[in-house]
Design an enzyme around this catalytic site. Structure first.
Site, PDB file in Angstrom:
ATOM      1  CG  LEU A 161     -10.864  11.214  10.067  1.00 58.92           C
ATOM      2  CD1 LEU A 161      -9.882  10.325  10.981  1.00 58.92           C
ATOM      3  CD2 LEU A 161     -12.305  10.932  10.761  1.00 58.92           C
ATOM      4  CB  CYS A 165      -4.793   6.373   5.819  1.00 56.86           C
ATOM      5  SG  CYS A 165      -4.461   5.015   6.553  1.00 56.86           S
ATOM      6  N   GLY A 166      -4.659   3.913   3.388  1.00 51.92           N
ATOM      7  CA  GLY A 166      -4.022   3.151   2.375  1.00 51.92           C
ATOM      8  C   GLY A 166      -2.459   3.220   2.907  1.00 51.92           C
ATOM      9  CD  GLU A 190       2.414  -6.191   6.096  1.00 51.93           C
ATOM     10  OE1 GLU A 190       3.563  -5.051   5.462  1.00 51.93           O
ATOM     11  OE2 GLU A 190       3.274  -7.021   6.712  1.00 51.93           O
ATOM     12  CB  CYS A 343     -11.083  -3.940 -12.431  1.00 50.08           C
ATOM     13  SG  CYS A 343     -11.671  -5.011 -11.119  1.00 50.08           S
TER      14      CYS A 343
END
Length: 386
Positions: A161, A165-166, A190, A343
């Site tokens: 699992l 999941c991108g 998307e 970042c």
């Protein structure tokens, strides 16, 4: 105006930053209202004024590194009412409820697969690469995917699992190279559409679902760069969901950005423009959430690898932006480069980290070790250089 400029001068000088100075990290001010705006608005105003073109900087990542290394942000927060308001709101409200869980999917991950395809590696990994023995972004991301598969001790026929999941990069890699079945969930429409097409023909499935709805049990569970959207009020519940979905002898790998100190609110600029309702956890917050549910088998910090990952993303974004001009304007370009480069600075300054936890439900007898059989073509072991 003079007093405002003197105050900002003093703050910046303490971080080895000179306003309108000659070095690449010295900001060049284009609007004298910048000083009052930043003092009154803190990090939100710093980012917005950059988006508006009120200042420029040749090396924004170096500027951010110096600013954050000197902890100037903490000095500004003390007097910044917007930040204090966010803290109060975080105490009173749960910004990551089930009803609000899909907001970040709509406002960030669904803004355009075309943008992400031009910025990320060819597999569409939107998380930190693993740069040991890697000379480019593509190899760093393959190293990361293989590292995760090895840490989970994946074997053919296992069910996995993936929470968050991108665009399906891990699911595809694990199915193709380790012969496992993967089910991925995400809150981005998307991403689901892209992942289904990318993994067509593989033993892989995807669905639009919040993690709190999961109930089926799996041999292994993995979560890569999703925990930052959970929120501190939900950490314990998240771990309870993972615990109920993991078989008793299974392993869970949590890949997440981490921070040095516990927090209840994220940076105001990031919250408004990039990741609404997101926040990265501290080590104590994570440890508290897993107590009584899991045993920590391994804890790996390779946060410095996020610096070159973000720099590589920005390089590709800048190189390909001319292909995006019909969709995004100059203000968006400045917003996105500010996001990526600041970042990068947050990891370079060691303010942020990248942690991988490997957890078991009852502890592995004899201890935990990585699986030796890497599916990487390179005969050298990328783990040997940790």
């Amino acid at each position: 105006m003079t007093d405002f400029k003197k105050t900002v001068d003093k703050l910046f000088n303490s971080a080895d930053i000179q306003i309108n100075g000659p070095r690449s990290w010295d900001p060049q001010i284009n609007n004298d209202l910048f000083y009052a705006r930043v003092l009154s608005g803190g990090s939100l105003a710093l980012g917005e004024s950059y988006m508006d073109g009120w200042w420029d900087c040749e090396s924004l990542d170096q500027f951010g590194d110096k600013l954050l290394s000197a902890r100037i942000d903490k000095q500004v927060k003390i007097t910044n009412p917007y930040f204090l308001m966010n803290v109060v709101r975080a105490y009173l409200f749960n910004a990551q409820t089930t009803k609000r869980a899909y907001i970040v999917g709509t406002e960030h991950y669904d803004i355009g697969n075309h943008l992400f395809s031009l910025m990320l590696d060819e597999r569409m990994n939107y998380s930190c690469g693993y740069w040991r023995m890697a000379e480019n972004l593509e190899q760093a991301q393959i190293n990361k995917l293989d590292l995760i598969c090895r840490k989970l001790h994946l074997k053919p026929g296992m069910s996995v699992l993936e929470i968050g999941c991108g665009w399906g990069s891990f699911a595809k890699y694990a199915a193709e190279n380790y012969g496992v079945s993967v089910h991925g969930v995400t809150i981005s429409k998307e991403q689901v559409n892209y992942a289904k097409k990318s993994c067509d023909g593989l033993d892989v499935s995807f669905e639009l679902k919040d993690y709190r709805e999961l109930k089926k049990k799996y041999d292994c569970i993995v979560s890569i760069g999703m925990f930052e959207h959970v929120g501190y009020k939900n950490y314990k519940n998240y771990m309870k969901v993972v615990n109920r979905c993991l078989k008793d002898d299974g392993l869970f790998l949590l890949h997440t950005i981490g921070r040095n100190n516990p927090g209840r609110a994220t940076d105001p600029w990031i919250n408004k423009y990039i990741f609404p309702n997101g926040m990265s956890p501290s080590s104590s917050q994570i440890c508290k959430s897993i107590e009584g549910l899991f045993v920590i088998e391994d804890w790996h910090n390779f946060g410095q690898d996020y610096d070159p990952t973000l720099m590589a993303w920005n390089e590709k974004f800048q190189k390909n932006f001319d292909k995006l001009t019909e969709l995004y304007d100059e203000r968006f370009k400045r917003m996105w480069e500010y996001y990526l480069l600041m970042c990068a600075a947050s990891f370079r300054s060691r303010k942020n980290h990248l942690w991988q936890f490997v957890l078991s439900k009852k502890g592995l007898k004899g201890g935990y070790n990585y699986k030796n059989n890497s599916r990487l073509n390179d005969q050298k072991d990328p783990l040997s250089l940790q």
